[in-house]
Design a protein around this motif. Sequence first.
Motif, PDB file in Angstrom:
ATOM      1  N   GLY A  70       3.025   2.219  11.069  1.00  0.00           N
ATOM      2  CA  GLY A  70       3.963   1.321  10.400  1.00  0.00           C
ATOM      3  C   GLY A  70       3.700   1.119   8.929  1.00  0.00           C
ATOM      4  O   GLY A  70       4.628   0.890   8.156  1.00  0.00           O
ATOM      5  N   TRP A  71       2.441   1.176   8.517  1.00  0.00           N
ATOM      6  CA  TRP A  71       2.123   0.895   7.116  1.00  0.00           C
ATOM      7  C   TRP A  71       1.623   2.117   6.366  1.00  0.00           C
ATOM      8  O   TRP A  71       2.119   2.416   5.273  1.00  0.00           O
ATOM      9  CB  TRP A  71       1.070  -0.208   7.021  1.00  0.00           C
ATOM     10  N   ILE A  72       0.652   2.802   6.911  1.00  0.00           N
ATOM     11  CA  ILE A  72       0.033   3.905   6.173  1.00  0.00           C
ATOM     12  C   ILE A  72       0.964   5.117   6.093  1.00  0.00           C
ATOM     13  O   ILE A  72       1.234   5.638   5.005  1.00  0.00           O
ATOM     14  CB  ILE A  72      -1.323   4.306   6.801  1.00  0.00           C
ATOM     15  N   GLU A  73       1.439   5.581   7.242  1.00  0.00           N
ATOM     16  CA  GLU A  73       2.216   6.821   7.272  1.00  0.00           C
ATOM     17  C   GLU A  73       3.484   6.770   6.409  1.00  0.00           C
ATOM     18  O   GLU A  73       3.737   7.709   5.639  1.00  0.00           O
ATOM     19  CB  GLU A  73       2.551   7.196   8.718  1.00  0.00           C
ATOM     20  N   PRO A  74       4.297   5.704   6.466  1.00  0.00           N
ATOM     21  CA  PRO A  74       5.486   5.690   5.599  1.00  0.00           C
ATOM     22  C   PRO A  74       5.145   5.729   4.112  1.00  0.00           C
ATOM     23  O   PRO A  74       5.826   6.392   3.329  1.00  0.00           O
ATOM     24  CB  PRO A  74       6.181   4.367   5.953  1.00  0.00           C
ATOM     25  N   ARG A  75       4.083   5.052   3.726  1.00  0.00           N
ATOM     26  CA  ARG A  75       3.680   5.058   2.316  1.00  0.00           C
ATOM     27  C   ARG A  75       3.172   6.438   1.893  1.00  0.00           C
ATOM     28  O   ARG A  75       3.426   6.891   0.782  1.00  0.00           O
ATOM     29  CB  ARG A  75       2.619   3.992   2.075  1.00  0.00           C
ATOM     30  N   MET A  76       2.443   7.098   2.791  1.00  0.00           N
ATOM     31  CA  MET A  76       1.944   8.437   2.478  1.00  0.00           C
ATOM     32  C   MET A  76       3.102   9.431   2.365  1.00  0.00           C
ATOM     33  O   MET A  76       3.078  10.312   1.509  1.00  0.00           O
ATOM     34  CB  MET A  76       0.940   8.912   3.528  1.00  0.00           C
ATOM     35  N   LYS A  77       4.098   9.293   3.221  1.00  0.00           N
ATOM     36  CA  LYS A  77       5.268  10.184   3.141  1.00  0.00           C
ATOM     37  C   LYS A  77       5.981  10.012   1.809  1.00  0.00           C
ATOM     38  O   LYS A  77       6.442  10.987   1.206  1.00  0.00           O
ATOM     39  CB  LYS A  77       6.216   9.919   4.307  1.00  0.00           C
ATOM     40  N   LYS A  78       6.075   8.781   1.342  1.00  0.00           N
ATOM     41  CA  LYS A  78       6.733   8.517   0.059  1.00  0.00           C
ATOM     42  C   LYS A  78       5.956   9.171  -1.080  1.00  0.00           C
ATOM     43  O   LYS A  78       6.541   9.833  -1.943  1.00  0.00           O
ATOM     44  CB  LYS A  78       6.838   7.005  -0.162  1.00  0.00           C
ATOM     45  N   ILE A  79       4.634   9.025  -1.078  1.00  0.00           N
ATOM     46  CA  ILE A  79       3.801   9.636  -2.123  1.00  0.00           C
ATOM     47  C   ILE A  79       3.878  11.160  -2.032  1.00  0.00           C
ATOM     48  O   ILE A  79       3.973  11.841  -3.051  1.00  0.00           O
ATOM     49  CB  ILE A  79       2.341   9.136  -2.011  1.00  0.00           C
ATOM     50  N   PHE A  80       3.876  11.700  -0.809  1.00  0.00           N
ATOM     51  CA  PHE A  80       3.979  13.152  -0.620  1.00  0.00           C
ATOM     52  C   PHE A  80       5.299  13.672  -1.185  1.00  0.00           C
ATOM     53  O   PHE A  80       5.324  14.696  -1.867  1.00  0.00           O
ATOM     54  CB  PHE A  80       3.850  13.492   0.867  1.00  0.00           C
ATOM     55  N   LYS A  81       6.367  12.943  -0.946  1.00  0.00           N
ATOM     56  CA  LYS A  81       7.677  13.349  -1.466  1.00  0.00           C
ATOM     57  C   LYS A  81       7.671  13.345  -2.996  1.00  0.00           C
ATOM     58  O   LYS A  81       8.168  14.275  -3.623  1.00  0.00           O
ATOM     59  CB  LYS A  81       8.767  12.416  -0.934  1.00  0.00           C
ATOM     60  N   LEU A  82       7.073  12.313  -3.578  1.00  0.00           N
ATOM     61  CA  LEU A  82       7.010  12.232  -5.037  1.00  0.00           C
ATOM     62  C   LEU A  82       6.166  13.361  -5.631  1.00  0.00           C
ATOM     63  O   LEU A  82       6.538  13.935  -6.651  1.00  0.00           O
ATOM     64  CB  LEU A  82       6.439  10.877  -5.471  1.00  0.00           C
ATOM     65  N   THR A  83       5.052  13.687  -4.994  1.00  0.00           N
ATOM     66  CA  THR A  83       4.204  14.766  -5.523  1.00  0.00           C
ATOM     67  C   THR A  83       4.885  16.119  -5.360  1.00  0.00           C
ATOM     68  O   THR A  83       4.730  16.987  -6.209  1.00  0.00           O
ATOM     69  CB  THR A  83       2.819  14.803  -4.844  1.00  0.00           C
TER      70      THR A  83
END
Length: 150
Positions: free
Chosen positions: A93-106
């Motif tokens: 709920g917290w870690i994975e969605p934030r990591m996906k957002k950062i991955f998309k930005l990178t």
Amino acid sequence: MFGLLLVVHIFASIAVIGPAFVMPIIRRSARTVGQLNFALGVTAKLTIILKIGGTVLILTGIGLMIITKLGLSQLWLNTAILLSLSMIVMIDGWIEPRMKKIFKLTAESQDHSKEIPAEFRLGIKKIVPIEIAAQLLMVVILVLMVVKPF
């Protein structure tokens, strides 16, 4: 049957705990946008091991509860289950969605050789306390399963 289920349960816990402790280290080691993108790609693939191992862990745990007829009668087991559910919420709920957002930005970033922008670093820094809390929960759950203190 009990022995086999217990061995599978233990191996599944190793499959979950190992990547969960290594993934943040891999992500934090990146120094450029390209390295961060690669690290996020590797950790995204490792989450598959976590999900499979977690599913096997839950199923074998339920099987062990049925075989031993413990059910939900033990406080240590109920505590471990509650902490496991909390950990799943933290990770999914917290870690994975934030990591996906950062991955998309990178992945969208044009220059992979330059240093990681402050906004990416800030996003990763916000995740660190949640990762540490999830790792501490894993340790507590492991201790509960091994020691069965109450």
